[in-house]
Design a protein around this motif. Structure first.
Motif, short mmCIF file in Angstrom:
data_model
loop_
_atom_site.label_atom_id
_atom_site.label_comp_id
_atom_site.label_asym_id
_atom_site.label_seq_id
_atom_site.Cartn_x
_atom_site.Cartn_y
_atom_site.Cartn_z
N LEU A 65 35.30 104.01 61.14
CA LEU A 65 35.12 105.23 60.36
C LEU A 65 36.46 105.90 60.08
O LEU A 65 37.21 106.22 61.00
N LYS A 101 29.29 95.39 65.01
CA LYS A 101 28.38 96.46 65.37
C LYS A 101 28.15 96.41 66.87
O LYS A 101 27.93 95.34 67.44
N MET A 110 35.21 110.20 56.01
CA MET A 110 34.05 109.71 56.77
C MET A 110 33.41 108.48 56.13
O MET A 110 32.20 108.42 55.92
N GLU A 111 34.25 107.51 55.78
CA GLU A 111 33.70 106.27 55.25
C GLU A 111 33.94 105.14 56.24
O GLU A 111 34.95 105.11 56.93
N MET A 112 33.00 104.18 56.25
CA MET A 112 33.09 103.05 57.17
C MET A 112 33.93 101.94 56.54
O MET A 112 33.39 100.98 55.97
N MET A 158 21.86 106.74 57.65
CA MET A 158 22.50 107.55 58.69
C MET A 158 23.93 107.89 58.30
O MET A 158 24.68 107.02 57.91
N ILE A 159 24.29 109.14 58.35
CA ILE A 159 25.67 109.51 58.04
C ILE A 159 26.43 109.63 59.37
O ILE A 159 25.98 110.26 60.31
N ALA A 160 27.57 108.96 59.39
CA ALA A 160 28.29 108.79 60.65
C ALA A 160 28.84 110.10 61.19
O ALA A 160 29.13 111.02 60.46
N GLN A 184 30.23 101.29 64.69
CA GLN A 184 30.89 100.26 63.88
C GLN A 184 32.34 100.21 64.34
O GLN A 184 33.05 101.20 64.31
#
Ligand code: FAD
Ligand code: SF4
Ligand code: SF4
Ligand code: FES
Lengths: 856, 125
Positions: B60, B37, B65-67, B1-3, B42
């Motif tokens: 995020l 979570k 767009m990285e966690m 899944m892409i956030a 996140q």
């Protein structure tokens, strides 16, 4: 009582009668400077000032207009906010053009048909771009380059082109100062730039043909295409531009064109009210900036002084100063007869400067020319026949000495006997042939935009207590114009501080008022081990991402503590002992000292990479990088690697990366000595040491230099009779060859010298500074360094030796520590409340391996 | 899944409907962060020990767009608590979520409370 009252009334009505009105037409750079200068004078109380500006906003910094392409922030260019005008009782009416001057009634009318009366009128209408009458210039996609609106229109058009095709092209008509700046700007916009120049060379007014050639080569290497000696006949295209026609079937396809073919003074107001005009335009002024009507002044690019228009801000600012003085009746202040047109090109990534008479026939003087095409360098100075005076010069590729040469020229400073040293100088050996900026006379004008003298800069430090360039700029305005004088002002500030026995403050951040070196000494002296303690004892506040990793590096350098102990002050990579990659996964790099790896080790690595589905690649430093490990996998992977005999490669740390080696005399038929064995030994010696920045080494078996050791922070090359030791080299963004520290020494001596060099660097370098940059700034350069590490001029080598040996003796593999310590292992989970892993990470396949999915 | 950025919206203390029990305080490093979570979110939680305060924000980073924000360093600038993204060091206020060194979108922030041994994050749904 009554009488006083009456007196006050009388006085104020008298005053308003006496109040004279100044109308300024044009709120550009020079018009604004006029306002600024008059507002600063007490006499301004006697005037009512009204300013008209045709542009929709208050005056902005046109000189730095191109910066708008980068930040699109018009506010950042503003010279003063609207409120400044109100505060200074100046009525600024923007978006309003003055359309007529009626000299008989001393009134002006504006575009909205309003009338205003003046006592003095100041014309600061500047100039407009000259658009040659080429067939087709009216086509869509043809722009000029003068105002923020022009830039906005260009940006929008470029976006449209880019939406249609990926290889859009833009041409610039005119290869002068501005044209080249525009060329760089369209390149940064993502279009392929083409500069078209009518003359056979670039910057025809400032450069001779040889320097112009050198510049052309450099620009072409940067990706700017140059077409010189081309006359444009026609602009092609149906509605919108598609190309340019140079005649005889010679065409250039382009999607956009920026015209930068010179300027024409906006003198239409002068013409219609019959002021005296120049034959080729411009409103004629005398040395008081008065036009043929003594109540009307003209300043800036519209004014024709000594039969010349001056397309630079500095002369315009001087004109503003003169006009202000004339109006407040300081009649003795007039314009100088000679105007300096020296220039330095900015923003385009290659140094270009010319001053005085850039080139001339031999009967006028002699020239000294230095050219090095391989390095894109050209320097020329013109000297009088008796060799005593500097007449002018040109610099391409390196204009570092421009400011000082320019000053020598302006101040008629007698030349040294060997004038050639001015351009080829004994540089690098500490100091140039002509001393420092401090040798200039106090009257030397350092900042020509703001007319600030050397004396004023030094005074502002010595008498007024300013300590930084920023403070001096605020107090004197020096550097706030074109900014070209910044290096020299910085030197003057530094030297003036020195004369007071102070040094330039280089504080780390708002939490520590110390330089890295100072903090290093404090930590050692006070024996501080914890970041919090350091903050409490010598810092303030709660720290930040600048001082935390810096403190971590200092703790590591002094106590050789691993990144595991204070993990939350470590930089991103150190915190998890791995290199964070694009999608938040990590890469894993075990040490492969000297690049020597056995088949058994290779197989083990292959097996582990396969098991965890890692992408593998050979690094530039002769080892193997495994990418795509998720946070929770790191300890598992390392556990297996350690079991196979590997240890951490510290690829994540500001520490030793690798010592690259050639295969050396064990196999190579040219080898003079065993480069691999030496590389392994030295890599194991320095592994794990934390330093201000990462560092790398190299060892070559002979002068063929297959290991590229001179591109490293330290390098050894085997020669007849021993090893040559080099330090301070770098590849990367700013390549620099390492310099020779010692020649033909035995291995033990070679190691000792590099030990001391590294330790000295670790203790004294500013944060995040590689050895190359550090050595460049080290006063006295390599000569000084040799004295410290070889001749022990500071009496510190024993300490350096002990500290280094301590490092070597206390090394431990921090990954071993991490996998064996449960509390540390626990840090490697993505969620602390769930065993799930990050579902944001996606991979796609690539040549039988994998890579992160593209950023959306 | 892409956030998706729109998954995250700041919650003010008055709008908290759910106090989610994120975990024991001891699991969060001193002066550092960790990630939890909650449903499809996140959330990065920071234990700002020096100020004796806790903060929470989306994990995020709006830059690429990285966690990753929970792995960033925390600190303070002009009295504002902030977190620096580990990837490119963009910094965000932990109070307002505002990007402090650039013009990226603000990040969503969430109220945090500690009761007994446990850390709770406030959500509006
Ligand atoms: C991209 C670029 C880069 C440059 N780089 C440098 C550099 O590096 N160094 C350097 O020294 N110079 C540089 N220059 C030149 C410098 O900007 C000019 O010398 C300077 O702006 C001249 O100031 P000015 O006030 O005479 O004219 P302007 O700044 O052009 O101001 C004139 C103003 O008057 C307004 N005006 C005109 N007629 C009327 C009217 N009838 N009624 C009301 N308003 C009117 C115009 O709209 C304009 O706003 C550069 C110029 C450009 C465009
Ligand atoms: S540097 Fe010399 S010894 Fe080393 S591989 Fe090259 S040729 Fe051989
Ligand atoms: S050169 Fe640039 S893109 Fe390539 S690895 Fe280095 S930092 Fe990354
Ligand atoms: S991804 Fe966070 S700063 Fe670039």
């Amino acid at each position: 009582m009554f009488y006083t009252y009456l007196y006050v009334i009388l006085l104020s009505s008298l005053k308003s009668k006496l109040m004279k009105t100044i109308i300024v037409v044009g709120n550009g750079m020079v018009g604004y400077k006029f306002c600024e200068k008059i507002a600063a004078r007490e006499e301004s109380e006697n005037f009512k000032i009204i300013v008209f500006g045709e542009e929709p906003r208050a005056a902005y910094d046109r000189v730095h207009l191109s910066e708008f392409f980068g930040n699109r922030d018009a506010k950042a260019l503003e010279l003063a906010p609207m409120s400044w005008y109100t505060e200074n009782k100046i009525e600024l009416i923007v978006n309003e053009r003055v359309t007529d001057i009626h000299r008989k009634t001393k009134t002006v009318t504006t575009g909205s048909d309003k009338e205003y009366t003046y006592d003095y009128l100041v014309l600061a209408t500047g100039s407009s771009p000259f658009v040659p009458a080429i067939n087709g210039v009216e086509k869509e996609g043809v722009f000029v380059y003068r105002t923020i609106e022009d830039l906005e229109a260009m940006l929008n058009y470029a976006e449209k082109i880019k939406a249609k095709k990926s290889n859009g092209r833009a041409a610039i008509l005119g290869g002068g100062l501005l044209g080249l700046e525009a060329g760089k700007a369209v390149m940064d916009m993502g279009l392929e730039p083409h500069v078209v120049e009518y003359a056979p060379k670039l910057m025809p007014r400032q450069l001779d043909s040889r320097s112009s050639n050198v510049l052309q080569l450099t620009l072409e290497n940067m990706g700017i295409n140059i077409h010189s000696g081309k006359a444009t006949n026609r602009i092609l295209g149906n509605g919108a531009i598609t190309g340019m026609d140079f005649g005889e079937d010679d065409t250039l396809e382009v999607d956009m064109l920026v015209i930068s073919a010179g300027i024409r003074p906006r003198d239409e107001l002068g013409k219609t009210c019959n002021l005296e005009m120049g034959i080729r335009g411009g409103i004629v002024v005398n040395d008081r900036m008065q036009t043929s009507d003594p109540n009307i002044f003209a300043i800036g690019e519209v004014a024709l002084y000594n039969q010349m228009i001056y397309g630079l801000v500095a002369p315009g600012y001087e004109m503003a100063e003169v006009a202000v003085n004339q109006i407040i009746e300081s009649f003795e202040i007039v314009m100088r007869p000679e105007i300096d047109m020296s220039t330095k090109l900015k923003l385009i990534g290659v140094d270009v400067a010319s001053f005085g008479i850039p080139y001339m026939p031999a009967d006028k003087g002699l020239s000294i020319i230095y050219e090095n095409k391989t390095k894109g360098l050209y320097k020329r100075i013109n000297v009088s026949h008796d060799g005593k005076t500097l007449l002018g010069g040109i610099m391409v590729g390196d204009a570092e000495d421009y400011s000082i040469l320019h000053q020598m020229y302006l101040n008629n400073i007698p030349l040294p006997d060997n004038a050639e040293e001015l351009i080829v100088g004994a540089r690098g050996e500490g100091g140039s042939a002509f001393g420092s900026a401090m040798d200039l006379p106090d009257t030397a004008v350092i900042c020509s935009c703001e007319a600030v003298t050397k004396g004023a800069v030094c005074c502002s430090v010595i008498d007024d207590g300013n300590e930084t360039v920023k403070e001096v700029a605020k107090a004197t305005k020096a550097t706030t114009g074109c900014g070209g004088c910044k290096p020299m002002v910085a030197d003057l500030v530094k030297e003036s501080l020195k004369s007071l026995g102070k040094t330039v403050k280089e504080s780390i951040c708002e939490h520590f008022d110390y330089s890295r070196q100072e903090l290093f000494d404090i930590v050692k002296l006070k024996n501080i081990h914890d970041y919090d303690q350091l903050l409490d004892e010598v810092g303030k506040g709660h720290g930040c991402e600048v001082c935390k990793p810096l403190a971590a590096s200092i703790f590591a350098s002094i106590y050789n503590e691993t990144a595991n102990r204070q993990e939350t002050i470590q930089d991103s990579n150190d915190r998890y002992l791995a290199n964070i990659q694009r999608n938040g996964t990590y890469s894993v790099v075990p040490r492969v000292a000297g690049g020597e790896i056995s088949p058994k080790q290779l197989m083990a690595m292959g097996r582990i990479a396969k098991k965890y589905d890692l992408y593998t690649k050979i690094t530039g430093g002769q080892r193997i990088d495994m990418f795509g490990a998720k946070l929770h996998e790191l300890p598992l992977i390392w556990e297996e690697l350690i079991a196979e005999g590997f240890e951490t490669g510290q690829a994540y740390g500001k520490s030793l990366r690798t010592v690259k080696s050639c295969v050396g005399s064990t196999w190579c038929r040219y080898g003079m000595d065993e480069s691999v064995s030496f590389a392994i030994e030295i890599e194991n010696r320095y592994k794990g040491i934390r330093s201000p920045h990462k560092f790398k080494g190299g060892v070559s078996g002979c002068i063929r230099e297959c290991a590229e050791a001179r591109g490293k922070d330290f390098g050894f090359i085997a020669v007849e009779g021993g090893w040559n030791v080099y330090v301070g080299g770098n590849g990367g963004a700013t390549p620099r060859h390492a310099e020779l520290l010692a020649e033909k020494v035995d291995k033990e001596t070679a190691i000792k010298y590099v030990d001391r060099f590294m330790m000295f660097y670790i203790k004294t370098a500013p944060p995040l500074t590689r050895t190359a940059a550090w050595l460049d700034k080290l006063e006295g350069g390599i000569t000084y360094l040799k004295n410290v590490v070889i001749n022990d001029s500071l009496g510190i080598v024993d300490e350096l030796d002990t500290d280094m040996q301590n490092f070597v003796d206390t090394y431990k593999c921090e990954w071993k520590e991490a996998v064996e310590t449960p509390e540390i292992r626990e840090r490697y989970t993505h969620f602390i409340n769930s065993d799930e892993t990050d579902d944001n990470i996606e991979f796609v396949s690539l040549r039988e391996q994998k890579m992160p999915k593209e950023w959306a | 899944m892409i956030a998706n950025l729109s998954t995250y919206e700041s919650v003010q203390p008055d709008n908290v409907k759910v106090w989610f029990k994120a975990g024991p305080a001891s699991k969060f490093p001193k002066n550092g962060g960790a990630c939890i979570k909650y449903k499809d979110k996140q959330i990065a939680i920071f234990n700002f020990t020096r100020q004796a305060t806790w903060y929470a924000c989306q994990n995020l980073c709006p830059h690429k767009m990285e966690m990753v924000l929970s792995r960033g360093m925390i600190g303070e600038e002009d009295m504002q608590p902030k977190v620096a993204c580990p990837l490119h060091k963009n910094t965000f206020s932990l109070k307002t979520g505002k990007n402090l060194n650039g013009s990226l979108d603000a990040i969503a922030t969430y109220p945090v409370k500690v009761e007994g041994e446990f850390v709770f994050v406030g959500f509006s749904e």
